[in-house]
Enzyme design. Structure first.
Site, mmCIF file in Angstrom:
data_model
loop_
_atom_site.group_PDB
_atom_site.id
_atom_site.type_symbol
_atom_site.label_atom_id
_atom_site.label_comp_id
_atom_site.label_asym_id
_atom_site.label_seq_id
_atom_site.Cartn_x
_atom_site.Cartn_y
_atom_site.Cartn_z
ATOM 1 C CG ASP A 159 -9.702 -0.046 5.498
ATOM 2 O OD1 ASP A 159 -9.505 -0.571 4.388
ATOM 3 O OD2 ASP A 159 -8.924 -0.170 6.468
ATOM 4 C CD GLN A 183 -3.461 -4.513 6.608
ATOM 5 O OE1 GLN A 183 -3.540 -3.469 5.976
ATOM 6 N NE2 GLN A 183 -3.930 -5.650 6.140
ATOM 7 C CE LYS A 204 -3.773 -2.461 2.265
ATOM 8 N NZ LYS A 204 -4.444 -2.842 3.522
HETATM 9 N N1 GUN Z 1 -6.968 -6.794 6.195
HETATM 10 C C1 GUN Z 1 -7.399 -7.512 5.124
HETATM 11 N N2 GUN Z 1 -8.056 -6.714 4.257
HETATM 12 C C2 GUN Z 1 -8.035 -5.474 4.781
HETATM 13 C C3 GUN Z 1 -8.532 -4.208 4.345
HETATM 14 O O1 GUN Z 1 -9.163 -4.053 3.284
HETATM 15 N N3 GUN Z 1 -8.267 -3.153 5.155
HETATM 16 C C4 GUN Z 1 -7.605 -3.290 6.329
HETATM 17 N N4 GUN Z 1 -7.427 -2.202 7.080
HETATM 18 N N5 GUN Z 1 -7.136 -4.434 6.769
HETATM 19 C C5 GUN Z 1 -7.349 -5.516 5.988
#
Ligand code: GUN
Length: 296
Positions: free
Chosen positions: A119, A96, A52
């Protein structure tokens, strides 16, 4: 043979749109920024967070990476979120998932400013999705799946879409998107999960099957209708045969067995995965515009 849906290609189209958008924002003196928070040292999370941050920088967005030790307290995490909420250069905040078990993730998500919740996990944004309010943020993975379907010319309108899995991150928002009004929606949606009775009969009735149950190669050929479109959201690591420590990546679908029956299918890797990051970038740009009163 089925069409293999190329997630990398569609993600690249989204990145191209992001670049155009970033150039427009740059002409107004705006550099959007994404803050990514990682608590603990889960290796898969480290990989995702790394991708990311790298993608932000490659596009010319600012990125702020905050790594807290696995021993970080709830209070420390809430304080960091409050600080990021107040920081004007931060347009998007992502913590995350999953955090270490002593962290109350729901409370952390509620602490994020909904205007920076790229998110789409904050209750305000969950509600906006249910209300079909376009000013909200939709979780990146289901948003990416919808975009993949549209880019592949899959007609969702009137189709029976079965979402396998009911998570807050994928299954529930996926179902809401597919049943929403308009392009990429208008489907008849069934949500199935591990407790569904006669699951194979339910999945076999799907024109579009979205597998997000988190179990490796769970969907077998007998669970899929001839001519269905299958979208595999799973990312599972299995031991690789013939190696001591190697792993191979498999989805929630038994690809080799299922693919020959399908009209179209996403591979793992290279299907849904690239779309998640692409939609995160798109959501961050949307946040940057909305926060400044610009049209998204
Ligand atoms: N863990 C797995 N997928 C995601 C996501 O889309 N966002 C976040 N913050 N954590 C994740």
């Amino acid at each position: 043979m089925p069409e293999i849906i190329d997630g990398k290609k569609v993600a690249d189209e989204v990145f191209a749109e992001c670049r155009r958008d970033l150039a427009d924002l740059a002409s107004r003196g705006i550099t959007p920024g994404l803050a990514v928070v990682l608590v603990g040292d889960d290796p898969a999370s480290q990989v995702y967070v790394g991708s990311k941050v790298r993608r932000c920088r490659e596009l010319g967005m600012a990125s702020f990476k905050h790594e807290l030790p696995a021993t970080a307290t709830q209070r420390e995490l809430l304080d960091l979120v409050a600080w990021l909420n107040a920081h004007d250069e931060v347009d998007g905040i992502l913590v995350q998932s999953p955090p270490p078990p002593h962290i109350d993730e729901a409370e952390v998500v509620r602490a994020i400013d909904p205007a920076k919740d790229v998110d789409g996990f904050h209750p305000v944004n969950v509600a906006r999705l249910a209300l079909e309010d376009p000013s909200g943020f939709v979780p990146c993975t289901p948003l990416g799946v919808q975009r993949l379907l549209m880019a592949s010319g899959v007609e969702t309108r009137g189709a029976h879409a079965v979402v396998l899995g009911r998570s807050m991150i994928v299954g529930k928002p996926m179902a809401l998107l597919l049943m929403s009004k308009g392009r990429g929606g208008d489907a008849t949606v069934t949500v199935a999960h591990s407790r569904t009775r006669d699951l194979a009969a339910v999945t076999r009735s799907a024109d579009i099957l979205v597998a997000a149950i988190g179990r490796p190669e769970f969907v077998t050929a007998d669970m899929v209708k001839e001519g269905a479109v299958v979208i595999d959201v799973g990312i599972n690591r299995l031991p690789a045969p013939g190696t001591k420590t190697g792993t191979r990546l498999v989805g929630d679908v038994d690809y080799a067995a299922v693919a020959p029956r399908c009209r179209a299918i996403t591979p793992v890797p290279g299907g849904v995965g690239p779309m998640t990051i692409a939609m995160l970038m798109a959501n961050t740009l949307k946040a940057a515009r909305l926060r400044r009163g610009l049209k998204p």
